[in-house]
Design a protein around this motif. Structure first.
Motif, PDB file in Angstrom:
ATOM      1  N   GLY A 193      -5.245  -2.260  -1.085  1.00  9.73           N
ATOM      2  CA  GLY A 193      -4.173  -1.163  -1.708  1.00  9.73           C
ATOM      3  C   GLY A 193      -5.361   0.216  -1.782  1.00  9.73           C
ATOM      4  O   GLY A 193      -6.438   0.104  -1.344  1.00  9.73           O
ATOM      5  N   ASP A 220      -1.360  -1.550  -8.562  1.00  9.85           N
ATOM      6  CA  ASP A 220      -0.611  -2.110  -9.733  1.00  9.85           C
ATOM      7  C   ASP A 220      -1.417  -2.806 -10.603  1.00  9.85           C
ATOM      8  O   ASP A 220      -2.304  -3.674 -10.411  1.00  9.85           O
ATOM      9  N   SER A 269       3.452   1.481  -7.584  1.00 11.49           N
ATOM     10  CA  SER A 269       2.735   2.652  -6.518  1.00 11.49           C
ATOM     11  C   SER A 269       3.778   3.734  -6.353  1.00 11.49           C
ATOM     12  O   SER A 269       3.321   4.782  -6.227  1.00 11.49           O
ATOM     13  N   ASP A 277       0.773  -1.152   0.129  1.00 12.76           N
ATOM     14  CA  ASP A 277      -0.049  -0.174  -0.038  1.00 12.76           C
ATOM     15  C   ASP A 277       0.779   1.339   0.018  1.00 12.76           C
ATOM     16  O   ASP A 277       0.763   2.125   0.847  1.00 12.76           O
ATOM     17  N   TYR A 289      -3.217   4.022  -7.035  1.00 15.14           N
ATOM     18  CA  TYR A 289      -1.681   3.385  -6.749  1.00 15.14           C
ATOM     19  C   TYR A 289      -1.692   2.149  -7.052  1.00 15.14           C
ATOM     20  O   TYR A 289      -0.375   1.476  -7.241  1.00 15.14           O
ATOM     21  N   LYS A 343       2.124   4.868  -0.930  1.00  9.97           N
ATOM     22  CA  LYS A 343       1.429   6.096  -1.301  1.00  9.97           C
ATOM     23  C   LYS A 343       1.726   7.071  -0.304  1.00  9.97           C
ATOM     24  O   LYS A 343       2.531   7.020   0.704  1.00  9.97           O
ATOM     25  N   ASP A 376       4.854  -2.691  -5.789  1.00 12.65           N
ATOM     26  CA  ASP A 376       5.384  -1.577  -4.691  1.00 12.65           C
ATOM     27  C   ASP A 376       6.229  -0.493  -5.735  1.00 12.65           C
ATOM     28  O   ASP A 376       5.852   0.757  -5.684  1.00 12.65           O
TER      29      ASP A 376
END
Length: 744
Positions: free
Chosen positions: A579, A585, A602, A541, A583, A543, A599
């Motif tokens: 998530g 995937d 994002s 996650d 952002y 961001k 990751d």
């Protein structure tokens, strides 16, 4: 010349020198009925049966029937409670005489030639001055009394203009009068009332009458006949009172001589129309308050005011309701309800022993429940890997990780008080806490975890507790004796990267070089999780709101609520996509396979936020949500990078540097995860770009392969100024600490 009519409702005798109202009591032989009209005291129709001439009436035979009169005006009824008398008043007409060709008055007028000291006043509330006709203008005046003069006008051109029941000026008008009037005169204006429109309306009419008794009819115009209901007479309401004393206060001071309210259960009421007062019986009594003993008690029980299962008992001026044994009367709802006090007392007397037994059983159950609760806490502790943690902590004495009790964390957060909330998110709620008397921490109550996560929780806590990187928020401990584990992190006070770019701290005007440094530090933290943790940790996650800023505005990656350990082959699929929209995937959304390259994708969106200053997902008017990634990739494809860059960025960095950062973001946003660089490559490239921003005169080698990024030496220790504040002084920067974070 206008004709002036004295209509005679001069409602008080000039010669009315009647005795005071309380000076005499009428004889029992006085008649109290004239025809169908009751004559209550203080009114009378026989000599000596009223307190003065002002209340004297004449009982005359009219059309073979006895009827009471006041002068020439027939009395219809008298109300002691309202203080009113209704009499029949005469209608005045003004007609065109076809023989003489002139206007003439007709109708009877004159009669009550009275003065200001009379008991009577024309009611300003219940009467109106009515004018009926076409092109009719009449006045009502009381020049010798109140000095009032008013006008009523009625006009119409055609019979079709007239409407039954409507008295608003077309064919009919009504005018209010003031208080204190005891006389009036009526005049028709001949300049308006002329013979030109008498083709269908020859007469106009004017009268002061009771409003409730009048309803306009078009026949009054078309038939030239408005005679009321009693041979040219209509009801008018007179307000009467004892006028020789101004008010109740004055009258009560002189009760021995002239006070009119003689009944012991009477009360004085000030007149609402001029000076004086009337008398009424008090609540619970009815009758004649002007006679001794005239107000009699009302037996309310005759109307059964109590509930059906209650008993009514009448007492002087009121009544009482009672209920049978075991019930209690509720006056507000007028019901008989169970008498709780009586029932409880009876129950306590009969079942005292049973209550003692129940209390004993209750305490026994409390003890059993407490033991069960402790057992449940122990089971939660075991499920979440608490035993594994303790074994590891015993074997590795230097492990800087704490296992807290639920009671400790409740004390640290004032029982998780709402005032301690730092932030809320999909994975839980974060509270500000104080442990060990003065140490600030962030305490996160996690959301629901599934069975797989419960089995792996202890292992993950061990791994996260051992992560010691300056760009990753430190996990200090946890609480495992609750159904959903509670995590304790170090406290990071200066908000998030999201707030610097979009939120409340946006006004700080952070320099581009500072944002680039924060991005590089965040990449270093993620690179550490991917490459150096054992086993590797995928954040899940990434961001801007999960990148916290410490006292020196150093980046710290936070919130591992969606994180997983690098999965084995048989557990590589996540059953539910987690998530944040904007952002996520795209490959992960299709395959449900979370990898380190998820990751990276994002993080590419974070780079876009720095370059464009835009949100990852936004609404523009009524259009569907638009992805910042799609907008950026489209601009890169059309070689329009400058169109999407925020002006602040373009003014602080060279296009060479911005294109380098944009190319890096583009590689991170590749649809195929295998084509994306690793987080280590991203961190190295950001390091190189930082050097370029700090020393633009140095020609760095820029040999880049189509598929590989060349990284440089780490520069995370460089000191960079933030909006004019050296890094060593940033705690004085005007940012409110305690921002919402951790729980995004």
């Amino acid at each position: 010349m206008q004709a002036l009519l004295q209509l005679g409702l001069c409602l008080i005798l000039l010669a009315a020198q009647y005795a005071p109202a309380g000076s005499a009591v009428p004889s029992s032989h006085c008649r109290r009925q004239c025809g169908n009209v009751e004559i209550p005291y203080p009114f009378g129709i026989d000599p000596g049966c009223s307190p003065g001439d002002g209340f004297h009436l004449d009982c005359k035979v009219h059309d073979g029937i006895e009827r009471p009169f006041r002068s020439a005006f027939e009395v219809l009824d008298i109300s002691l409670k309202q203080g009113t008398t209704r009499v029949l008043n005469f209608i005045v007409g003004y007609c065109y005489n076809t023989s003489t060709g002139s206007m003439e008055y007709f109708g009877r007028y004159g009669g009550l030639n009275e003065g200001v000291s009379s008991p009577y006043r024309l009611s300003d509330v219940q009467n109106r001055f009515m004018v009926i006709g076409c092109n009719a203008l009449a006045s009502i005046s009381d020049r010798d009394g109140t000095g009032y003069e008013g006008y009523g006008a009625a006009a119409c051109r055609n019979q079709s203009d007239l409407v039954d029941g409507s008295c608003s000026g077309i064919g009919c008008s009504q005018t209010t009068i003031p208080k204190r009037m005891y006389f009036y005169a009526t005049t028709f204006f001949s300049t308006v009332n002329n013979s030109q429109i008498w083709k269908f309306n020859r007469c106009s009419y004017a009268v002061l009458m009771e409003t409730a008794s009048f309803r306009f009819s078009t026949k009054y115009i078309t038939t030239n006949k408005f005679n009321g209901t009693n041979d040219g007479r209509v009801p008018v309401v007179l307000d009467w009172a004892v006028r020789d004393i101004k008010s109740c206060d004055v009258a009560k001071q002189n009760k021995t001589g002239t006070y009119a309210c003689l009944s012991s259960n009477s009360k004085c009421v000030n007149s609402s129309n001029d000076q004086g007062y009337t008398c009424n019986c008090t609540n619970g009594y009815e009758g004649n308050p002007y006679l001794p003993g005239g107000c009699k008690d009302v037996n309310e029980c005759d109307h059964n005011p109590c509930p059906s299962d209650g008993v009514c008992r009448n007492i002087a001026g009121e009544y009482r309701c009672s209920c049978r044994v075991g019930k209690k009367y509720a006056k507000e709802s007028n019901t008989c309800n169970p008498n709780i006090g009586f029932i409880i007392g009876l129950t306590m007397g009969l079942f005292g022993l049973m209550i003692i037994i129940m209390i004993s059983v209750f305490w026994g159950q409390m003890t059993i429940q407490k033991r069960k609760l402790n057992k449940v806490k122990q089971e939660y502790f075991r499920e979440h890997g608490g035993l594994l943690l303790f074994d590891r902590m015993r074997s590795e004495k230097g492990l800087a990780f704490n296992v807290f009790s639920e009671a400790e964390l409740r004390h640290a957060t004032d029982n998780f008080d709402v005032s301690r909330i730092l932030g809320k998110g999909g994975h839980g709620t974060v509270y500000k806490g104080i442990i060990k008397s003065s140490m600030l921490v962030a305490i996160k109550r996690c959301g629901i975890v599934d069975e797989r996560q419960k089995k792996e929780f202890g292992k993950e806590m061990l791994i996260l507790s051992q992560i010691n990187h300056k760009n990753v928020v430190k996990l200090l401990g946890c609480c495992l004796e609750v159904e959903v584990p509670i995590l304790v992190y170090e406290f990071v006070r200066n908000g998030t990267l999201f707030e610097l770019i979009h939120g409340r701290n946006q006004a700080l005007q952070i320099s581009f070089s500072t944002l680039l440094r924060i991005a590089h530090e965040a990449a270093e933290g993620l690179s550490f999780l991917h490459s150096y943790a054992s086993p590797p940790i995928i954040h899940g996650d990434v961001k801007t709101s999960n990148i916290l800023l410490d006292d020196n505005y150093m980046a710290k990656v936070s919130d591992f609520g969606a994180s997983i350990l690098a999965p084995s082959d048989k557990e590589q699929f996540v059953t539910m996509v987690q998530g944040t929209c904007g952002y996520l995937d795209p490959e992960y959304m299709q395959t449900c396979q979370l990898t380190d390259k998820s990751d990276v994708y994002s993080f590419g969106v974070i780079l876009l936020e720095i370059l464009t200053g835009q949100l990852p997902l936004k609404l523009e008017g009524t259009e569907k949500p638009r992805s910042l990634s799609l907008i950026f990739l489209s601009a890169m494809k059309e070689n329009n990078l400058e169109d999407v860059l925020v002006s602040q960025v373009k003014g602080q960095a060279s296009m060479e540097l911005l294109r380098g950062l944009a190319d890096l973001a583009k590689k991170c946003l590749e649809m195929c995860g295998d084509n994306r660089p690793s987080m280590k490559d991203v961190a190295d490239e950001l390091n190189r770009l930082r050097k370029l921003s700090l020393h633009p005169w140095v020609q760095l080698e820029m040999e880049m392969d189509e598929e590989n990024l060349v990284g440089g030496e780490s520069t995370s220790g460089y000191e960079i100024e933030l909006s004019g504040y050296p890094m060593g002084q940033s705690e004085n920067h005007p940012i409110n600490p305690g921002s919402s974070y951790y729980a995004r």
